[in-house]
Design a protein around this motif. Structure first.
Motif, PDB file in Angstrom:
ATOM      1  N   GLY A  72       0.790  -1.229   0.000  1.00  0.00           N
ATOM      2  CA  GLY A  72       0.000   0.000   0.000  1.00  0.00           C
ATOM      3  C   GLY A  72       0.819   1.273   0.000  1.00  0.00           C
ATOM      4  N   ILE A  73       2.133   1.150  -0.028  1.00  0.00           N
ATOM      5  CA  ILE A  73       2.989   2.331  -0.074  1.00  0.00           C
ATOM      6  C   ILE A  73       3.491   2.486  -1.508  1.00  0.00           C
ATOM      7  CG2 ILE A  73       5.127   3.368   0.835  1.00  0.00           C
ATOM      8  CD1 ILE A  73       2.838   3.200   2.885  1.00  0.00           C
ATOM      9  N   ALA A  74       3.471   3.733  -1.999  1.00  0.00           N
ATOM     10  CA  ALA A  74       3.804   4.007  -3.396  1.00  0.00           C
ATOM     11  C   ALA A  74       5.259   3.656  -3.716  1.00  0.00           C
ATOM     12  CB  ALA A  74       3.545   5.476  -3.707  1.00  0.00           C
ATOM     13  N   LEU A  78       8.537   7.564   0.148  1.00  0.00           N
ATOM     14  CA  LEU A  78       8.937   8.801   0.780  1.00  0.00           C
ATOM     15  C   LEU A  78       8.564   8.747   2.253  1.00  0.00           C
ATOM     16  CD1 LEU A  78       9.706  11.868   0.602  1.00  0.00           C
ATOM     17  CD2 LEU A  78       7.296  12.286   0.208  1.00  0.00           C
ATOM     18  N   LEU A  79       9.491   9.131   3.113  1.00  0.00           N
ATOM     19  CA  LEU A  79       9.198   9.237   4.541  1.00  0.00           C
ATOM     20  C   LEU A  79       9.487  10.673   4.948  1.00  0.00           C
ATOM     21  CD1 LEU A  79      11.185   6.104   5.817  1.00  0.00           C
ATOM     22  CD2 LEU A  79       8.770   6.193   5.260  1.00  0.00           C
ATOM     23  N   GLN A  80       8.524  11.300   5.581  1.00  0.00           N
ATOM     24  CA  GLN A  80       8.711  12.690   6.021  1.00  0.00           C
ATOM     25  C   GLN A  80       8.348  12.753   7.494  1.00  0.00           C
ATOM     26  OE1 GLN A  80       6.838  14.758   2.473  1.00  0.00           O
ATOM     27  NE2 GLN A  80       7.063  16.491   3.837  1.00  0.00           N
TER      28      GLN A  80
ATOM     29  N   PRO C  55      -0.345  11.670  -1.639  1.00  0.00           N
ATOM     30  CA  PRO C  55       0.331  12.205  -0.449  1.00  0.00           C
ATOM     31  C   PRO C  55      -0.573  12.086   0.766  1.00  0.00           C
ATOM     32  CG  PRO C  55      -0.422  13.989  -1.866  1.00  0.00           C
ATOM     33  CD  PRO C  55      -0.773  12.719  -2.570  1.00  0.00           C
ATOM     34  N   ARG C  57      -0.677  12.565   5.067  1.00  0.00           N
ATOM     35  CA  ARG C  57       0.039  13.188   6.177  1.00  0.00           C
ATOM     36  C   ARG C  57      -0.797  13.069   7.433  1.00  0.00           C
ATOM     37  NH1 ARG C  57       3.483  17.648   5.982  1.00  0.00           N
ATOM     38  NH2 ARG C  57       3.477  17.466   3.722  1.00  0.00           N
ATOM     39  N   ALA C  98       4.584  11.911   7.105  1.00  0.00           N
ATOM     40  CA  ALA C  98       3.944  11.990   5.785  1.00  0.00           C
ATOM     41  C   ALA C  98       4.598  10.967   4.876  1.00  0.00           C
ATOM     42  CB  ALA C  98       4.096  13.390   5.201  1.00  0.00           C
ATOM     43  N   THR C  99       3.808  10.411   3.988  1.00  0.00           N
ATOM     44  CA  THR C  99       4.334   9.474   2.998  1.00  0.00           C
ATOM     45  C   THR C  99       3.403   9.483   1.795  1.00  0.00           C
ATOM     46  OG1 THR C  99       5.123   7.209   2.647  1.00  0.00           O
ATOM     47  CG2 THR C  99       3.125   7.460   3.939  1.00  0.00           C
ATOM     48  N   ARG C 100       3.650   8.593   0.843  1.00  0.00           N
ATOM     49  CA  ARG C 100       2.738   8.484  -0.299  1.00  0.00           C
ATOM     50  C   ARG C 100       2.190   7.061  -0.326  1.00  0.00           C
ATOM     51  NH1 ARG C 100       6.528  11.915  -3.304  1.00  0.00           N
ATOM     52  NH2 ARG C 100       7.402  10.041  -4.248  1.00  0.00           N
ATOM     53  N   ILE C 101       0.865   6.980  -0.416  1.00  0.00           N
ATOM     54  CA  ILE C 101       0.212   5.667  -0.332  1.00  0.00           C
ATOM     55  C   ILE C 101      -0.452   5.315  -1.662  1.00  0.00           C
ATOM     56  CG2 ILE C 101      -0.170   5.851   2.142  1.00  0.00           C
ATOM     57  CD1 ILE C 101      -3.093   6.542   1.573  1.00  0.00           C
TER      58      ILE C 101
END
Lengths: 115, 264, 138
Positions: A72-74, A78-80, C55, C57, C98-101
């Motif tokens: 489910g993660i693209a 990216l980790l923020q 995105p 968050r 935050a990440t992208r799902i």
């Protein structure tokens, strides 16, 4: 000929990088994150699964968090997140492990030497 | 009835061709032409502009490393080759044939790599795309300016490729029986699902396309256009794809290059 | 060492992600938890043009004197509903991430934080997808 790194990692620190300050960390991990659900160009065969399963983010030797990751993660995850820089400075590191037995690690100094 | 259809076809062809001629003679029209970035959602635009989260930059980093370890031995200044990004595809005489062919940036990079190593890299390989992305990032801000051959016979062949590109752009294909111009001139700004149709200029390749989940070249994007109208897809590096790329690049002349971009 | 970590994570992930869609992470089950939404802020675009990379968050502030032990991000309609599980050994009161799902279809996305006393807080946010991420490779 030098070969290309198939799994690049980019770590960005945003904010005033001084001890005690909170900065934003953005980690971009190069990885296809293939779910195993997608059909390939021939229209019939599924593209084999190739997914990161676990990530560990540390400040120096202390684990900030561990992530169990899935389909489910693209792609190119990216980790923020935010960290408070320790008084003695240090490095932020990320290590990931995928389902093909591949793992990579990258780190970056929290306090940049350039002003 | 058939005559009228033919007349319309020729008419559209002529109009598209006049548009091409207009650009080739530097008639100012750039205030009307918009790059695909103008049709992105704010999320994707933010992603494109953020140097810490834009996934295309993973390839740019790799390209830079590859350049300094390999290409720099003959090409010490990468920036000197940035002009190639906005000038290609170019006509090159084939070594084994009397006539020439159109070569785009990825073809050229793959050819350089194969001449200097004993490998035959695919134009969609990470190696080639990284170098293309790196050069593309250095070309940011340059204006698209296609190179024409100077020698007469070469110029004639080049023109034939361009004519072919204009023809392909205005010819209906596929189960959906659509030509490029119908949407990319006739329906610009109209919604297709949640996407807005862009006018299809070449200003920011290679692209990180979300539906591919990776970086890809102009060649790949044009092949996806064929599948989009349910037409049979030309093989990678097919001459028709190069002709189309030349036509689209001419169409984009004078526009500002944006470097590797994000698309849906 | 690397091999054992690989094997361990493969087994662990296999158990975690082999879950049937219709169990602990179904929409019904999540609603039945009656999670306290206080302290949880989510941000997700309400209309998404591509389900491939969205995105996402969130910010969590644990109630006073509590610490966050674990955060689950869940999309009940995805083939694998658990998007990501974050575990914080150095338990923290605030966590922003935050990440992208990827989302397979229009659905609610949930964030559930488990506190050190076992209590769970969380909330959901809806998203409408116009193109599915999971099954199209053209």
């Amino acid at each position: 000929m030098a070969t290309i790194n198939p799994f690049p990692i980019r770590i960005g620190i945003i904010g005033e990088s001084a001890p005690g300050k909170e900065v934003e960390v953005r980690i971009l991990i190069g990885h296809p994150m293939e779910t195993g659900f997608r059909i390939g160009i021939n229209g019939t065969d599924k593209i084999p699964k190739n997914i990161i399963e676990k990530m560990v983010v540390k400040i120096n030797q202390d684990i900030l968090f561990m992530a169990d990751v899935g389909t489910g993660i693209a792609a190119n995850p990216l980790l923020q997140f935010f960290v408070t820089i320790p008084a003695t400075g240090g490095v932020i590191s990320v290590e990931w492990f995928d389902d093909q037995g591949v793992s990579r690690k990258a780190e970056k100094e929290l306090i940049s030497l350039r002003s | 009835m058939h005559c009228i259809n033919r007349l319309i076809q020729v008419g559209v062809f002529v109009i598209a061709w006049l548009a091409v001629l207009g650009h080739a003679q530097n008639t100012p029209n750039s205030h009307v032409r918009q790059s695909g970035s103008a049709f992105l959602s704010s999320d994707l635009l933010n992603l494109q502009n953020d140097e810490f989260t834009n996934p295309a930059l993973l390839w740019v980093d790799q390209g830079e490393a590859l350049w300094f370890n390999n290409c720099a031995q003959c090409h010490p200044k990468a920036r000197a080759l940035a002009g190639a990004v906005v000038a290609y595809p170019v006509w090159k005489k084939s070594l084994d044939r009397a006539s020439g062919q159109l070569v785009n940036l990825e073809d050229q990079i793959a050819s350089c790599i194969s001449r200097n190593t004993r490998t035959q890299p695919n134009i969609e390989s990470n190696e080639v795309l990284s170098l293309s992305a790196y050069l593309s990032s250095l070309a940011k801000g340059l204006k698209v300016q296609v190179t024409q051959p100077s020698e007469t016979l070469a110029k004639q062949e080049w023109q034939a490729f361009l004519d072919r590109g204009a023809y392909l752009y205005t010819t209906r294909i596929g189960r959906m029986n659509l030509s490029c111009t119908q949407c990319h001139d006739g329906k610009v700004g109209v919604a297709l699902r949640a996407e807005l149709i862009s006018p299809g200029f070449l200003t920011g390749f290679p692209i990180y396309r979300q539906s591919w989940q990776t970086l890809g070249s102009t060649d790949r994007r044009l092949r996806a256009c064929y599948s989009g109208v349910q037409a049979s897809i030309p093989t990678p590096a097919h001459p028709d794809l190069r002709s189309l790329e030349l036509f689209l690049k001419i169409r984009s002349e004078g526009m500002t290059w944006e470097g590797p971009s994000i698309r849906r | 060492m690397k091999w054992s970590i690989g094997a361990f994570s493969m087994t662990w992930a296999g158990v975690l992600f082999a879950q049937n869609k219709n169990d602990a992470y179904s929409e019904l089950a999540l609603k039945s938890f009656k999670l306290n939404p206080e302290g949880v802020e989510l941000d997700l675009p309400s209309l998404v043009e591509t389900g491939n990379s969205i995105p996402f968050r969130f910010a969590i502030k644990a109630p006073s004197r509590q610490k966050i032990q674990r955060v689950d991000m869940v999309a009940p309609e995805n083939p694998n509903p658990l998007l990501m599980r974050l575990k914080m050994p150095s338990q923290t009161e605030h966590f922003r991430f935050a990440t992208r799902i990827r989302l397979a279809t229009s659905q609610d996305v949930w964030v559930i934080a488990t506190l050190d006393n076992g209590q769970k807080i969380g909330k959901s946010i809806p998203a409408v997808i116009t193109l599915s991420a999971c099954f199209d490779a053209s």
